[in-house]
Design an enzyme around this catalytic site. Structure first.
Site, PDB file in Angstrom:
ATOM      1  CB  THR A   1      -0.872   0.253   1.555  1.00 37.14           C
ATOM      2  OG1 THR A   1      -2.037  -0.762   1.102  1.00 37.14           O
ATOM      3  CG2 THR A   1      -2.032   1.263   1.046  1.00 37.14           C
TER       4      THR A   1
ATOM      5  CG  ASP B   1       4.017  -2.729   1.752  1.00 39.56           C
ATOM      6  OD1 ASP B   1       3.440  -1.860   1.768  1.00 39.56           O
ATOM      7  OD2 ASP B   1       3.394  -3.602   2.387  1.00 39.56           O
TER       8      ASP B   1
ATOM      9  CE  LYS C   1       4.626  -2.146   5.323  1.00 41.59           C
ATOM     10  NZ  LYS C   1       4.649  -1.107   4.575  1.00 41.59           N
ATOM     11  N   GLY C   2       2.909   2.241   8.321  1.00 44.45           N
ATOM     12  CA  GLY C   2       1.572   2.233   8.154  1.00 44.45           C
ATOM     13  C   GLY C   2       1.666   3.815   8.311  1.00 44.45           C
ATOM     14  N   GLY C   3       2.496   4.759   7.790  1.00 40.95           N
ATOM     15  CA  GLY C   3       2.310   5.659   7.006  1.00 40.95           C
ATOM     16  C   GLY C   3       1.000   6.139   6.435  1.00 40.95           C
TER      17      GLY C   3
ATOM     18  CD  GLU D   1       1.066  -1.367   4.816  1.00 38.94           C
ATOM     19  OE1 GLU D   1       1.032  -1.343   3.896  1.00 38.94           O
ATOM     20  OE2 GLU D   1       1.359  -1.163   6.318  1.00 38.94           O
TER      21      GLU D   1
ATOM     22  CE  LYS E   1       8.708   7.304   2.153  1.00 39.94           C
ATOM     23  NZ  LYS E   1       8.433   6.629   1.556  1.00 39.94           N
TER      24      LYS E   1
HETATM   25  C1  5RP Z   1       0.827   1.834   4.882  1.00 45.47           C
HETATM   26  C2  5RP Z   1       2.459   1.688   4.536  1.00 45.47           C
HETATM   27  C3  5RP Z   1       3.355   2.462   3.306  1.00 45.47           C
HETATM   28  O1  5RP Z   1       3.715   1.864   2.739  1.00 45.47           O
HETATM   29  C4  5RP Z   1       4.063   3.623   3.506  1.00 45.47           C
HETATM   30  O2  5RP Z   1       3.214   4.641   4.278  1.00 45.47           O
HETATM   31  C5  5RP Z   1       4.742   4.171   2.736  1.00 45.47           C
HETATM   32  O3  5RP Z   1       3.662   4.899   1.784  1.00 45.47           O
HETATM   33  P1  5RP Z   1       4.095   5.841   0.671  1.00 45.47           P
HETATM   34  O4  5RP Z   1       5.003   4.844  -0.222  1.00 45.47           O
HETATM   35  O5  5RP Z   1       3.785   6.610   0.250  1.00 45.47           O
HETATM   36  O6  5RP Z   1       5.369   6.749   1.195  1.00 45.47           O
HETATM   37  O7  5RP Z   1       3.016   1.369   5.949  1.00 45.47           O
HETATM   38  O8  5RP Z   1       0.761   1.483   5.805  1.00 45.47           O
END
Ligand code: 5RP
Length: 225
Positions: free
Chosen positions: A25, A81, A94-96, A103, A121
């Site tokens: 996600t 992911d 994770k979890g943003g 996940e 990141k």
């Molecule tokens: C969602 C997540 C995403 O993998 C994480 O937030 C990274 O997102 P992005 O690729 O948009 O920066 O953990 O729960």
């Protein structure tokens, strides 16, 4: 090319016909799903997929990617992911995007776990992003106090002025613990609280971290040992 796209598309090299594939996600996993969709449509890539969020499932369905459930498959060969932070040991926050529970379930069923991210990141130590923690709505105020007692000021996540509700009908606390000295201990402490469903700490799971850089280069980190 956008560094997220660079990483997301590169990761799809790990996906082969016949595999069960976990779809992550977020805005980086998005590019992996798009690439899987293109290969499914144009090259006959033959896979079954399980998504980590309703959003990713809808995207996969737009491409016609065959979707499975855990009633159909007992493992995933590969999952791609994103992450909010990754450290040199390939441990993650994770979890943003609020999808951490699905996940983590998908990650736990996965044989080869691929993380895609842009270079912002990659951090020396987990923590600056904050730690998302999924909690059940019942007695959230008490869980708030218990999480706070572990040494952070949690914020109950909101979106568009309303409480953010996960795909599993739970809440998210965003917790600022500063730099996390012992992620294993913190994970255990949070898991000991009855209102906590899952944490955004993904420890000892990642096999490969693919980082897309602004320069257009890729940096690939493999699990050590
Ligand atoms: C969602 C997540 C995403 O993998 C994480 O937030 C990274 O997102 P992005 O690729 O948009 O920066 O953990 O729960």
């Amino acid at each position: 090319m956008n560094p997220k796209q660079l990483a997301g598309e590169k990761a799809v090299e790990y996906v082969k016909s016949g595999m069960n594939v976990g779809l992550g996600t977020g805005s980086t996993a998005y590019f992996a799903i798009q690439e899987i969709g293109r290969r499914f449509k144009n090259e006959g890539l033959d896979i079954r997929a399980i998504a980590t969020s309703i959003e990713s499932e809808n995207l996969a369905k737009e491409w016609g990617i065959p979707m499975a459930t855990f009633a159909d498959v007992d493992h995933l060969d590969v999952t791609i992911d994103g992450a909010d932070e990754a450290d040199p040991q390939l441990n993650l926050i994770k979890g943003g995007g609020g999808a951490l529970l699905r996940e983590k379930i998908v990650a736990s069923a996965t044989k080869f776990y691929v993380i895609v991210a842009d270079e912002r990141k990659y951090v020396p130590q987990l923590g600056p992003f904050g730690l998302p923690v999924e909690i059940i709505p019942f007695a959230w105020e008490e869980t708030f106090r218990q999480v706070k007692a572990l040494g952070c000021m949690p914020t109950r996540r909101e979106k568009d002025g309303k409480i953010f509700i996960t795909d599993n009908q739970n809440y998210i606390f965003d917790c600022d613990f500063g730099l996390i000295a012992d992620a294993y201990k913190l994970n255990d402490q949070l898991h000991s609280l009855p209102g906590v469903v899952e944490t955004g700490l993904f420890l000892d799971k990642t096999d490969v971290l693919i980082i897309g850089k602004n320069s257009g280069e890729l940096e690939i980190h493999h699990k050590k040992g």
